[in-house]
Every structure is written in structure tokens, then in C-alpha cells.
Design a protein around this motif. Structure first.
Motif, PDB file in Angstrom:
ATOM      1  N   SER A  19     -51.748  49.605  50.051  1.00 14.10           N
ATOM      2  CA  SER A  19     -52.033  50.927  50.609  1.00 14.10           C
ATOM      3  C   SER A  19     -52.620  50.807  52.004  1.00 14.10           C
ATOM      4  CB  SER A  19     -52.986  51.693  49.698  1.00 14.10           C
ATOM      5  OG  SER A  19     -52.367  51.986  48.488  1.00 14.10           O
ATOM      6  N   CYS A  47     -59.026  52.299  50.614  1.00  9.65           N
ATOM      7  CA  CYS A  47     -57.943  51.727  49.810  1.00  9.65           C
ATOM      8  C   CYS A  47     -58.472  50.759  48.756  1.00  9.65           C
ATOM      9  CB  CYS A  47     -56.909  51.059  50.714  1.00  9.65           C
ATOM     10  SG  CYS A  47     -55.966  52.271  51.667  1.00  9.65           S
ATOM     11  N   VAL A  50     -59.529  52.996  45.973  1.00  8.85           N
ATOM     12  CA  VAL A  50     -58.349  53.476  45.240  1.00  8.85           C
ATOM     13  C   VAL A  50     -57.790  52.355  44.360  1.00  8.85           C
ATOM     14  CG1 VAL A  50     -55.962  54.259  45.508  1.00  8.85           C
ATOM     15  CG2 VAL A  50     -57.760  55.269  46.899  1.00  8.85           C
ATOM     16  N   THR A  54     -57.526  52.294  40.302  1.00  2.00           N
ATOM     17  CA  THR A  54     -56.250  52.025  39.645  1.00  2.00           C
ATOM     18  C   THR A  54     -56.403  50.944  38.588  1.00  2.00           C
ATOM     19  OG1 THR A  54     -55.086  52.603  41.675  1.00  2.00           O
ATOM     20  CG2 THR A  54     -53.855  51.353  40.043  1.00  2.00           C
ATOM     21  N   VAL A  70     -50.508  57.427  42.495  1.00  2.00           N
ATOM     22  CA  VAL A  70     -51.666  56.742  43.094  1.00  2.00           C
ATOM     23  C   VAL A  70     -51.325  56.267  44.503  1.00  2.00           C
ATOM     24  CG1 VAL A  70     -53.089  54.666  42.933  1.00  2.00           C
ATOM     25  CG2 VAL A  70     -52.740  56.076  40.928  1.00  2.00           C
ATOM     26  N   ALA A  74     -53.050  57.540  47.935  1.00  2.00           N
ATOM     27  CA  ALA A  74     -53.638  56.596  48.884  1.00  2.00           C
ATOM     28  C   ALA A  74     -53.034  56.783  50.278  1.00  2.00           C
ATOM     29  CB  ALA A  74     -53.430  55.167  48.403  1.00  2.00           C
TER      30      ALA A  74
END
Length: 175
Positions: A19, A47, A50, A54, A70, A74
């Protein structure tokens, strides 16, 4: 996939790393400027968060759709962050070129992550099949041959014995 999915840490790390990398690249290819150092640091932090989310959140019924969502989230957060920090010339609106670059980045990232997960699962399956075979090939050296007896040589072990007699020590005094 279950909550105890072995690929969850890989998926989280991949989502975080891809990302950050792909958001900056897609933003630059989409007409934006290359991000500044401050924007890169913030983008990496966002990121990474994120990616951690995840890895921790259990995979839902549709893992492919969840991965795409997702990655898209991002990309959107990264785009907004880069726009807010650097104040790019296109403003806060997405151009068609920018939207297309971010969409391609989401699809390429999802394909790369799913391919890596599939490859790791196949590698682990192959190892699970091969390890019992390798364990059966381990040889126990103690059962091959008994230990050899130790032989003592009665003679001197020196290459050249010049002592005159076999006994060492001072001469015996006879009176």
C-alpha cells in the motif's frame, strides 16, 4: 479461511508494504508529484497501521473481496494523505488518470498478495510431505557398528626410545 490463518501475518505485512509503495507510485503516475519526505513517513505509518489491522482482523467469508476492500481503503487514505500533506496541484479531487492508477494499483496488489499466499501454502504442503521422508532417512550412528575396542601398545610410544631401560626415574642405589 479461519481466524488462525497462518498467512495472516504475511497478508498484513504485504498489504502495509504494498500500500505504501503502490500508493506513492500510483499517485505520481496519476499526475501528482512525488511525495515529500514528511508525506512518505506519514504514508508508511498509515499503511503499517492498515497492514496490522489486516493481519489481526479475521478473514471474512469472502477473503478476496475483503482484500480488495482493504487495499482500496489504503489507497484512498494514502491519496488523501498525500494530497493534504503536499498540497498537490490537482487539488483534493481525483482525476480520471489518478483514479485509474490507484485502481490498477489495487488490482495488482491484490493479485500479488493472493499469489504469494498461494505459493506459501503450496510450499508448506510440500514440506509437510517431504519432512517425514527426510526424518525416515536420518541414520542412527550408534546402531551401525559397535564401538571399537581400545588397544594399548605394550611398547613405548616414543619414536626412538633411548632411555636404556624401560623404567624411568633415578637409578637405584645399591650398597
Amino acid at each position: 479461511m479461519s481466524a488462525t490463518d497462518g498467512c495472516a501475518p504475511l497478508r498484513g505485512a504485504s498489504v502495509g508494504a504494498l500500500s505504501a509503495l503502490v500508493t506513492a507510485t500510483a499517485h505520481a503516475f496519476g499526475g501528482g508529484m512525488f511525495p515529500s519526505d514528511a508525506a512518505i513517513v506519514l504514508l508508511v505509518l498509515v499503511c503499517a497501521a492498515v497492514g496490522y489491522a489486516t493481519a489481526v482482523v479475521p478473514t471474512a467469508v469472502a477473503p478476496r473481496a475483503q482484500l480488495l476492500a482493504v487495499l482500496a481503503a489504503a489507497q484512498a487514505i494514502g491519496h488523501l494523505l498525500l494530497t493534504a500533506v503536499d498540497g498537490h496541484h490537482h487539488g483534493s479531487m481525483l482525476t480520471q488518470q489518478m483514479l485509474a492508477a490507484h485502481a490498477v494499483a489495487v488490482l495488482v496488489g491484490a493479485l500479488a498478495i493472493r499469489g504469494a499466499e498461494h505459493g506459501i501454502r503450496r510450499a508448506v504442503t510440500s514440506l509437510r510431505r517431504a519432512l517425514p521422508l527426510l526424518a525416515a532417512l536420518v541414520v542412527d550412528e550408534s546402531s551401525i557398528a559397535p564401538e571399537l575396542p581400545v588397544y594399548r601398545v605394550p611398547a613405548s610410544t616414543l619414536l626412538l626410545d633411548l632411555s636404556g631401560c624401560g623404567n624411568r626415574g633415578p637409578p637405584v642405589r645399591t650398597v
